[in-house]
Motif scaffolding. Structure first.
Motif: not given
Length: 257
Positions: A171-175, A152-159, A186-198
């Protein structure tokens, strides 16, 4: 040899959910873990993350931290280095949400979400990089940062307007960090999870929201925290030797669909 032997990692929001899974995975691979969270007990119930790590023979400590407070973050990094000698991996995972659209979101809600999800990440990254710059490189790397973003940093998060905007900023901060501090090793990356059940409360586990996620995800199941932890372990380890500035999707194909 364990992948993170003798490394020290801070994981924010590690008392529950994705952060907890990352902390447990890193500890199993030999890392000293600092669980930075506002609370110690997991939403899911049961033993705390620190108790689980210690009972398995690992090394972990909990440091109560509100990442939206600069002084708290500064103290967190200072205490970590004071205890373990250096900071090898910073995992920025702590986040909040309001489940409100533009019109519904109050200024107070906006300020709180941006304060944690964006300003908090800025504080954590600034303190981590400042520390890493003082450290001798190990295998040509002074330190590694992993920012947990979202699809949802790249596509809208409905509501959920403030959450989605904050994740786009991450996402942009990471770049930006990856490019500005590559010469510093210094290495900097992001992980974009989809729907994760927690065990997250509220709309995250609403039946309609889960149904939407299932229809949206090509893989025939939704994600588990350990799915994200595996990706984080890769990015935290020397296996990721020429990888910086990416936003790694762990989403069952959500963003490919």
């Amino acid at each position: 040899m364990a992948l993170l032997a003798n490394k020290t990692a801070i994981v924010t929001g590690a008392s529950s959910g994705i952060g907890r899974a990352i902390a447990l995975k890193f500890a199993a691979e030999g890392a000293n873990i600092v669980v930075a969270d506002t609370v110690e007990q997991p939403i899911e119930g049961g033993q705390s993350t620190v108790e689980l790590i210690r009972s398995a023979g690992g090394n972990a400590v909990h440091m109560k931290t509100d990442i939206s407070d600069w002084n708290a973050v500064d103290a967190l990094v200072g205490a970590t280095v004071g205890r373990f000698g250096r900071l090898d991996v910073m995992v920025n995972n702590a986040a909040i949400y309001t489940s409100t659209n533009l019109i519904e979101t109050t200024p107070e809600q906006w300020n709180r979400v941006i304060g944690v999800n964006l300003t908090g990440f800025f504080y954590c990254n600034k303190c981590a990089v400042t520390q890493m710059l003082t450290q001798a490189p190990i295998n040509d790397v002074r330190g590694r940062i992993i920012n947990i973003s979202s699809q949802h940093g790249m596509v809208a998060c409905p509501g959920d307007f403030p959450y989605s905007v904050s994740k786009g900023g991450i996402v942009q901060m990471t770049r930006q960090i990856a490019v500005d501090h590559a010469d510093d090793l210094i290495v900097c990356n992001a992980i974009a999870p989809g729907k994760i059940i927690t065990g997250k409360p509220g709309v995250a586990n609403d039946p309609d929201a889960l149904d939407y996620s299932r229809r949206r995800t090509p893989w025939p199941r939704l994600g588990q925290p350990n799915d994200v932890a595996g990706a984080a372990l890769f990015l935290a380890s020397d296996m990721a030797s020429y990888v910086t500035g990416i936003n790694l999707m762990v989403d069952g194909g959500w963003m490919a669909g």
